[in-house]
Design an enzyme around this catalytic site. Structure first.
Site, PDB file in Angstrom:
ATOM      1  N   LYS A  82     -66.139  27.588 -60.204  1.00 57.30           N
ATOM      2  CA  LYS A  82     -65.328  26.397 -59.916  1.00 57.30           C
ATOM      3  C   LYS A  82     -64.015  26.409 -60.708  1.00 57.30           C
ATOM      4  O   LYS A  82     -63.815  27.241 -61.595  1.00 57.30           O
ATOM      5  CB  LYS A  82     -66.143  25.150 -60.255  1.00 57.30           C
ATOM      6  CG  LYS A  82     -67.436  25.007 -59.445  1.00 57.30           C
ATOM      7  CD  LYS A  82     -68.096  23.671 -59.769  1.00 57.30           C
ATOM      8  CE  LYS A  82     -69.486  23.592 -59.197  1.00 57.30           C
ATOM      9  NZ  LYS A  82     -70.076  22.252 -59.412  1.00 57.30           N
ATOM     10  N   TYR A 100     -69.398  19.942 -49.521  1.00 55.20           N
ATOM     11  CA  TYR A 100     -70.164  18.880 -50.173  1.00 55.20           C
ATOM     12  C   TYR A 100     -70.559  17.796 -49.172  1.00 55.20           C
ATOM     13  O   TYR A 100     -70.584  16.614 -49.526  1.00 55.20           O
ATOM     14  CB  TYR A 100     -69.348  18.289 -51.322  1.00 55.20           C
ATOM     15  CG  TYR A 100     -69.328  19.157 -52.564  1.00 55.20           C
ATOM     16  CD1 TYR A 100     -70.509  19.640 -53.132  1.00 55.20           C
ATOM     17  CD2 TYR A 100     -68.126  19.481 -53.199  1.00 55.20           C
ATOM     18  CE1 TYR A 100     -70.499  20.435 -54.275  1.00 55.20           C
ATOM     19  CE2 TYR A 100     -68.111  20.274 -54.352  1.00 55.20           C
ATOM     20  CZ  TYR A 100     -69.306  20.745 -54.881  1.00 55.20           C
ATOM     21  OH  TYR A 100     -69.308  21.521 -56.018  1.00 55.20           O
ATOM     22  N   ASN A 136     -69.261  21.613 -64.254  1.00 53.95           N
ATOM     23  CA  ASN A 136     -70.415  22.440 -64.640  1.00 53.95           C
ATOM     24  C   ASN A 136     -70.219  23.905 -64.245  1.00 53.95           C
ATOM     25  O   ASN A 136     -71.172  24.646 -64.092  1.00 53.95           O
ATOM     26  CB  ASN A 136     -71.709  21.837 -64.091  1.00 53.95           C
ATOM     27  CG  ASN A 136     -71.689  21.712 -62.590  1.00 53.95           C
ATOM     28  OD1 ASN A 136     -70.769  22.193 -61.927  1.00 53.95           O
ATOM     29  ND2 ASN A 136     -72.706  21.077 -62.027  1.00 53.95           N
ATOM     30  N   HIS A 181     -71.259  26.746 -58.958  1.00 55.13           N
ATOM     31  CA  HIS A 181     -72.135  26.202 -57.917  1.00 55.13           C
ATOM     32  C   HIS A 181     -72.975  27.345 -57.362  1.00 55.13           C
ATOM     33  O   HIS A 181     -72.476  28.458 -57.207  1.00 55.13           O
ATOM     34  CB  HIS A 181     -71.309  25.591 -56.775  1.00 55.13           C
ATOM     35  CG  HIS A 181     -72.115  25.337 -55.547  1.00 55.13           C
ATOM     36  ND1 HIS A 181     -72.835  24.174 -55.362  1.00 55.13           N
ATOM     37  CD2 HIS A 181     -72.374  26.107 -54.455  1.00 55.13           C
ATOM     38  CE1 HIS A 181     -73.478  24.237 -54.209  1.00 55.13           C
ATOM     39  NE2 HIS A 181     -73.216  25.398 -53.637  1.00 55.13           N
ATOM     40  N   GLU A 235     -73.576  27.741 -46.396  1.00 48.88           N
ATOM     41  CA  GLU A 235     -72.452  27.854 -47.338  1.00 48.88           C
ATOM     42  C   GLU A 235     -71.793  29.237 -47.261  1.00 48.88           C
ATOM     43  O   GLU A 235     -70.565  29.335 -47.334  1.00 48.88           O
ATOM     44  CB  GLU A 235     -72.947  27.565 -48.763  1.00 48.88           C
ATOM     45  CG  GLU A 235     -73.344  26.100 -48.932  1.00 48.88           C
ATOM     46  CD  GLU A 235     -74.018  25.809 -50.273  1.00 48.88           C
ATOM     47  OE1 GLU A 235     -74.131  26.727 -51.114  1.00 48.88           O
ATOM     48  OE2 GLU A 235     -74.430  24.649 -50.474  1.00 48.88           O
TER      49      GLU A 235
HETATM   50  P1  CMP Z   1     -72.875  21.369 -57.697  1.00 53.53           P
HETATM   51  O1  CMP Z   1     -74.037  22.206 -58.059  1.00 53.53           O
HETATM   52  O2  CMP Z   1     -71.651  22.061 -57.240  1.00 53.53           O
HETATM   53  O3  CMP Z   1     -73.287  20.302 -56.573  1.00 53.53           O
HETATM   54  C1  CMP Z   1     -72.688  19.062 -56.442  1.00 53.53           C
HETATM   55  C2  CMP Z   1     -71.735  18.763 -57.552  1.00 53.53           C
HETATM   56  O4  CMP Z   1     -71.408  17.394 -57.687  1.00 53.53           O
HETATM   57  C3  CMP Z   1     -72.406  19.105 -58.860  1.00 53.53           C
HETATM   58  O5  CMP Z   1     -72.487  20.494 -58.994  1.00 53.53           O
HETATM   59  C4  CMP Z   1     -71.512  18.399 -59.845  1.00 53.53           C
HETATM   60  O6  CMP Z   1     -70.323  19.128 -60.093  1.00 53.53           O
HETATM   61  C5  CMP Z   1     -71.167  17.158 -59.053  1.00 53.53           C
HETATM   62  N1  CMP Z   1     -71.995  15.991 -59.398  1.00 53.53           N
HETATM   63  C6  CMP Z   1     -73.301  15.818 -59.188  1.00 53.53           C
HETATM   64  N2  CMP Z   1     -73.698  14.608 -59.584  1.00 53.53           N
HETATM   65  C7  CMP Z   1     -72.586  14.007 -60.067  1.00 53.53           C
HETATM   66  C8  CMP Z   1     -72.334  12.721 -60.622  1.00 53.53           C
HETATM   67  N3  CMP Z   1     -73.319  11.810 -60.738  1.00 53.53           N
HETATM   68  N4  CMP Z   1     -71.084  12.437 -61.016  1.00 53.53           N
HETATM   69  C9  CMP Z   1     -70.098  13.361 -60.880  1.00 53.53           C
HETATM   70  N5  CMP Z   1     -70.269  14.590 -60.338  1.00 53.53           N
HETATM   71  C10 CMP Z   1     -71.512  14.898 -59.953  1.00 53.53           C
END
Ligand code: CMP
Length: 152
Positions: A9, A49, A112, A115, A126
């Site tokens: 990311k 998403y 984080n 993904h 995806e």
């Molecule tokens: P990812 O594994 O890419 O899948 C969905 C993404 O949404 C997740 O990682 C986070 O980056 C983001 N995400 C999930 N929950 C939250 C939340 N409660 N608030 C903000 N971002 C979130």
């Protein structure tokens, strides 16, 4: 053999962690069979998403995922979908255990770093969002017999 979509990311790219994250996947014995850098736009973010578009955090998530380029990869290996998810650790970097990628490098729920697809259907959907068939390369690494016993 499974394939999973892995996205490094914008925070991963901006923090110059691309190489270190790719190394961990390669060290594990997984194969990168497709890779590109791209800048996700609003349209692709909504497709990627789709399950989160209605959630309250979506606008912040879209702003983040479109803020800088990403590196998209198709990663292949036996049980690759689960293995990569386990290597990432839980979504929130603050609760991800040390030793996982998020546990070692992230202190955020949204930022984080990486993904990875959460199951076979998500992986197929995806991968098709980011790669054409002719952009994915199947090959047997010469070192394969030194990573795993055939048929295991
Ligand atoms: P990812 O594994 O890419 O899948 C969905 C993404 O949404 C997740 O990682 C986070 O980056 C983001 N995400 C999930 N929950 C939250 C939340 N409660 N608030 C903000 N971002 C979130």
């Amino acid at each position: 053999m499974e394939r999973t979509l892995v996205l490094l990311k914008p925070d991963c790219v901006e923090r110059r962690l691309i190489g270190r994250i790719i190394s961990r996947l390669e060290d594990k014995g997984l194969s990168i069979v497709a890779m590109k850098m791209l800048w996700i736009d609003s349209e692709l973010a909504k497709k990627h998403y789709a399950e989160h578009v209605q959630k309250p955090f979506y606008s912040g998530l879209e702003k983040f995922i479109t803020a800088a380029p990403v590196v998209a990869m198709v990663v292949e290996g036996v049980e690759a979908i689960r293995i990569v998810r386990d290597m990432l650790g839980p979504t929130n970097g603050r609760v991800a255990p040390p030793g996982t990628i998020r546990g070692d490098f992230s202190s955020s729920r949204q930022m984080n770093l990486v993904h990875a697809s959460d199951g076979p259907e998500a992986a197929a959907r995806e991968i098709a969002l980011y790669f054409r068939h002719d952009e994915i390369f199947s090959y047997t690494p010469t070192l394969a017999p030194w990573f795993r016993v055939e048929g295991e």
